[in-house]
Design an enzyme around this catalytic site. Structure first.
Site, PDB file in Angstrom:
ATOM      1  N   GLY A  30       0.828  -1.194   0.000  1.00 34.72           N
ATOM      2  CA  GLY A  30       0.000   0.000   0.000  1.00 34.72           C
ATOM      3  C   GLY A  30       0.865   1.246   0.000  1.00 34.72           C
ATOM      4  O   GLY A  30       2.066   1.193   0.274  1.00 34.72           O
ATOM      5  N   CYS A  31       0.249   2.377  -0.287  1.00 31.75           N
ATOM      6  CA  CYS A  31       1.018   3.620  -0.395  1.00 31.75           C
ATOM      7  C   CYS A  31       1.560   4.074   0.962  1.00 31.75           C
ATOM      8  O   CYS A  31       2.753   4.388   1.081  1.00 31.75           O
ATOM      9  CB  CYS A  31       0.176   4.714  -1.049  1.00 31.75           C
ATOM     10  SG  CYS A  31      -1.475   4.935  -0.339  1.00 31.75           S
ATOM     11  N   TYR A  32       0.713   4.091   1.984  1.00 30.86           N
ATOM     12  CA  TYR A  32       1.206   4.489   3.312  1.00 30.86           C
ATOM     13  C   TYR A  32       2.304   3.536   3.802  1.00 30.86           C
ATOM     14  O   TYR A  32       3.373   3.987   4.234  1.00 30.86           O
ATOM     15  CB  TYR A  32       0.069   4.522   4.334  1.00 30.86           C
ATOM     16  CG  TYR A  32      -0.862   5.694   4.235  1.00 30.86           C
ATOM     17  CD1 TYR A  32      -0.396   7.009   4.357  1.00 30.86           C
ATOM     18  CD2 TYR A  32      -2.225   5.513   4.045  1.00 30.86           C
ATOM     19  CE1 TYR A  32      -1.265   8.098   4.294  1.00 30.86           C
ATOM     20  CE2 TYR A  32      -3.099   6.594   3.970  1.00 30.86           C
ATOM     21  CZ  TYR A  32      -2.614   7.878   4.095  1.00 30.86           C
ATOM     22  OH  TYR A  32      -3.475   8.946   4.036  1.00 30.86           O
TER      23      TYR A  32
END
Length: 340
Positions: free
Chosen positions: A149-151
């Protein structure tokens, strides 16, 4: 070598469009099919004007028979939908998922955090979670690749090397992350239409954001001690980019120089991770439209406490760029191909 025949499922979302924009520049790739649902029959240029001059197929509905002519499937779909495509895969197909369907090692964790039963449990063990700079060397052994995921990308890159070397206290790590609204998908405009999306900052998923599961799972692979953290994401009025601010207490006799040395050593051969000089200023603007993750360690008024800033473009390093990076490793292309 013949070009890879590629199918992109979920081609009209923010991540899907960004993926196509990068793939059209990759000389080893031929985009054979673009798939969607409500967009069937349309051109991708309806969603991204810069693709108007590119010779790309019209958007069609996905069906299993398309896989016969495909080497690689990218899925940029809502959580859950890549599982069905994974069940359709033929022996020669590779799937790279940009959503969460193959990020977690246990179906029970997926049910807990994503509130839906996993429909491709047999394929979880046949898949790999690949953060390229950390474990990308293993992707060649797998035909299903789950992209982070991006985070978590912005968080795990600075934390894993420090946890591995036992340089930080792991009992109370604080992570404050701020993302551009593109991270919430095209539906964000409707979801926040009464909340002044373009002029306000809002926290969401407080205490229980889904990415907690992914961060915990991956850190546990490297931590000898229990890793306890608090993660709070925020939506900002900018379109793209993530800035994560991580608050850390150092173990005894550990210095900032030791932290810097560890990060520089870990990423010395990595083209996309940039370690800046201590206390440097860092903003999302430094990484927008790149596949880079920039990191900087900052001093605080307490000798044993530091702040690490980590910046990425959520649509590239946190999404489409990382997927292509995994593709490049999988197929023995130059890792930076199509990304710089």
């Amino acid at each position: 070598m013949p070009k890879l025949n590629v199918l992109v499922a979920g081609s009209t979302g923010y991540i899907g469009v960004q993926l196509i924009k990068l793939l059209v520049k990759h000389s080893d790739v031929k985009i054979k099919y673009l798939c969607g649902n409500s967009s069937v029959g349309k051109n991708i240029s309806n969603y991204e004007k810069s693709l108007t001059s590119k010779k790309l197929p019209k958007i069609i509905k996905y069906k299993r028979s398309l896989l016969k002519n495909i080497d690689l499937v990218f899925t940029a779909l809502p959580n859950g939908e890549a599982q069905d495509i994974a069940n359709d895969l033929l022996k020669h197909n590779v799937l790279i998922d940009l959503a969460a369907d193959f990020r977690l090692n246990k179906a029970s964790d997926y049910l807990k955090w994503y509130k839906q039963k996993h429909r491709s449990i047999k394929n979880i063990k046949k898949s790999i979670y690949s953060l390229p700079e950390i474990n990308g060397d293993k992707v060649k052994e797998f035909n299903i690749i789950g992209c982070p995921g991006c985070y978590p990308t912005s968080i795990l890159l600075p934390l894993i090397p420090l946890v591995k070397k036992n340089l930080i206290k792991t009992d109370n790590v604080i992570i404050d992350s701020k993302s551009g609204y593109s991270g919430a998908g095209r539906g964000v405009h409707n979801k926040y239409k009464d909340k002044n999306l373009y002029e306000s900052l809002s926290a969401y998923g407080v205490g229980f954001h889904r990415h907690n599961s992914e961060i915990q799972q991956e850190i546990n692979n490297y931590s000898k001690k229990r890793f306890s953290f608090t993660f709070t994401p925020h939506l900002t009025p900018m379109f793209r980019g993530i800035l994560s601010t991580i608050y850390l207490d150092l173990n005894k006799n550990v210095t900032i120089k030791k932290l810097e040395k560890t990060l520089n050593s870990e990423y010395s051969k990595c083209k996309f991770v940039k370690i800046l000089k201590t206390n440097s200023l860092l903003s999302t603007n430094d990484v927008i439209n790149t596949n880079n993750c920039s990191l900087v360690i900052c001093k605080t008024k307490y000798k044993n406490r530091v702040i690490i800033l980590s910046a990425i473009d959520n649509l590239i390093k946190g999404g489409a760029g990382q997927a292509i990076q995994n593709m490049n490793i999988k197929y023995n292309f130059k890792e930076t191909k199509g990304l710089i």
